[in-house]
Design an enzyme around this catalytic site. Structure first.
Site, PDB file in Angstrom:
ATOM      1  N   GLU A  83       0.845  -1.186   0.000  1.00 44.36           N
ATOM      2  CA  GLU A  83       0.000   0.000   0.000  1.00 44.36           C
ATOM      3  C   GLU A  83       0.881   1.236   0.000  1.00 44.36           C
ATOM      4  O   GLU A  83       1.752   1.405   0.866  1.00 44.36           O
ATOM      5  CB  GLU A  83      -0.928   0.030   1.216  1.00 44.36           C
ATOM      6  CG  GLU A  83      -1.836   1.260   1.213  1.00 44.36           C
ATOM      7  CD  GLU A  83      -2.935   1.204   2.245  1.00 44.36           C
ATOM      8  OE1 GLU A  83      -4.015   1.749   1.965  1.00 44.36           O
ATOM      9  OE2 GLU A  83      -2.717   0.634   3.329  1.00 44.36           O
ATOM     10  N   ASP A 109       5.608   5.308   2.614  1.00 37.90           N
ATOM     11  CA  ASP A 109       5.152   6.676   2.812  1.00 37.90           C
ATOM     12  C   ASP A 109       6.372   7.588   2.841  1.00 37.90           C
ATOM     13  O   ASP A 109       7.478   7.157   3.207  1.00 37.90           O
ATOM     14  CB  ASP A 109       4.362   6.806   4.112  1.00 37.90           C
ATOM     15  CG  ASP A 109       3.444   8.011   4.118  1.00 37.90           C
ATOM     16  OD1 ASP A 109       2.203   7.820   4.016  1.00 37.90           O
ATOM     17  OD2 ASP A 109       3.939   9.152   4.198  1.00 37.90           O
ATOM     18  N   HIS A 156      -1.583  11.209  -4.659  1.00 43.13           N
ATOM     19  CA  HIS A 156      -2.654  11.529  -5.618  1.00 43.13           C
ATOM     20  C   HIS A 156      -2.224  12.569  -6.640  1.00 43.13           C
ATOM     21  O   HIS A 156      -3.066  13.066  -7.410  1.00 43.13           O
ATOM     22  CB  HIS A 156      -3.934  11.995  -4.921  1.00 43.13           C
ATOM     23  CG  HIS A 156      -4.359  11.114  -3.792  1.00 43.13           C
ATOM     24  ND1 HIS A 156      -4.342   9.739  -3.869  1.00 43.13           N
ATOM     25  CD2 HIS A 156      -4.805  11.414  -2.539  1.00 43.13           C
ATOM     26  CE1 HIS A 156      -4.762   9.235  -2.723  1.00 43.13           C
ATOM     27  NE2 HIS A 156      -5.048  10.226  -1.899  1.00 43.13           N
ATOM     28  N   GLU A 182      -6.683   4.551  -6.010  1.00 45.01           N
ATOM     29  CA  GLU A 182      -7.884   5.176  -5.460  1.00 45.01           C
ATOM     30  C   GLU A 182      -7.712   6.687  -5.349  1.00 45.01           C
ATOM     31  O   GLU A 182      -6.623   7.227  -5.523  1.00 45.01           O
ATOM     32  CB  GLU A 182      -8.266   4.568  -4.116  1.00 45.01           C
ATOM     33  CG  GLU A 182      -7.314   4.800  -2.986  1.00 45.01           C
ATOM     34  CD  GLU A 182      -7.823   4.152  -1.695  1.00 45.01           C
ATOM     35  OE1 GLU A 182      -7.799   4.838  -0.656  1.00 45.01           O
ATOM     36  OE2 GLU A 182      -8.222   2.976  -1.718  1.00 45.01           O
TER      37      GLU A 182
END
Length: 269
Positions: A83, A109, A156, A182
């Site tokens: 992820e 991250d 994003h 997403e």
């Protein structure tokens, strides 16, 4: 004019053009304006139930249908999941509850503080680095890959999503794996528009890539099994051979990897 307003003006103009084109292409019936009323129906699905009992996780209500469709068939065996975007660690916990207990879950991250969610005893790993840095991603792949599921819930930003996908899809995703992107609603917002091309634009090229073997051919005969004129090999982009299926939900795209055979037409009398 303030330089900070330029991205907003560009994206606003682009969206107005897209809306006009959309109405024109859809025609008078599908394109007619309607009022779409907000509702607060209960969340449905197994991932939704786990979400309701979780903390520090932020999701849009329409995502759970996509999660269940992609992940439910994988719950009976250990998988490897990557992820992009850890935030407060809530989604890592959500996947830990949902997936097979022996599944390996990796989060990446850019925020060094997210390293606190690294929990090897529970098969949860966190690595710190930019999602668009292929050298960093190569290290993650070498350490943990290949992955059965990759979920991009990162910056994003248009270029970041595309750069991550073009590297990870061919290099990190297992055959029959699923790559989920997403929050693609951000493609339409100026805050994430670092370049004109969005990930939604990019997926139209993926659709073309799925069909690239038809670009230089004309007629079914060239694919007809048993025909003397059947093409035995066609030059195509590598993506053509591994993009098996593309699905869209509201704000989520799912691209499935599958090593494909060159299609053939079969006639049965």
């Amino acid at each position: 004019m303030d330089r900070n307003t330029l991205p907003f003006l560009r994206v606003a103009a682009r969206n107005r053009l897209r809306e006009r084109k959309l109405r024109r292409v859809l025609g008078p019936d599908l394109g007619r304006p309607v009022s779409w009323q907000a509702t607060d129906n209960p969340l449905v699905g197994e991932t939704a139930a786990i979400f309701e009992s979780s903390h520090d996780v932020h999701k849009w209500s329409q995502y759970f249908e996509a999660y269940d469709a992609v992940l439910a068939p994988l719950r009976d065996r250990p998988i490897r999941m990557l992820e992009i975007g850890v935030f407060r660690g809530g989604s890592l916990e959500m996947w830990r509850k949902y997936l097979h207990s022996d599944s390996l879950i990796v989060g990446v991250d850019i925020d060094p503080g997210c390293a606190t969610f690294d929990d090897p005893d529970r098969n949860i790993y966190v690595r710190i680095g930019p999602q668009q840095d292929t050298a960093f991603l190569r290290g993650v792949i070498d350490e943990f890959g290949p992955f059965d599921v990759i979920l991009d819930d990162g910056s994003h930003v248009n270029s970041h999503i595309i750069d991550s996908f073009t590297f990870l899809f061919p290099n990190a995703l297992a055959d029959s794996g699923a790559y989920m992107v997403e929050d693609i609603h951000a493609n339409y917002w100026w805050t994430h528009a670092d370049q004109p091309a969005t990930f939604v634009d990019f997926t139209t090229s993926l659709i073309d890539a799925m069909h690239a073997h038809y670009f230089s051919t004309v007629g079914e005969q060239l694919f007809h099994a048993g025909d003397t004129k059947r093409e035995t090999a066609i030059q195509v982009p590598f993506a053509t051979t591994i993009v098996g299926k593309i699905e869209f939900y509201d704000s989520i795209a799912v691209i499935h990897r599958r090593n494909r055979d060159l299609p053939r037409s079969i006639f049965r009398a």
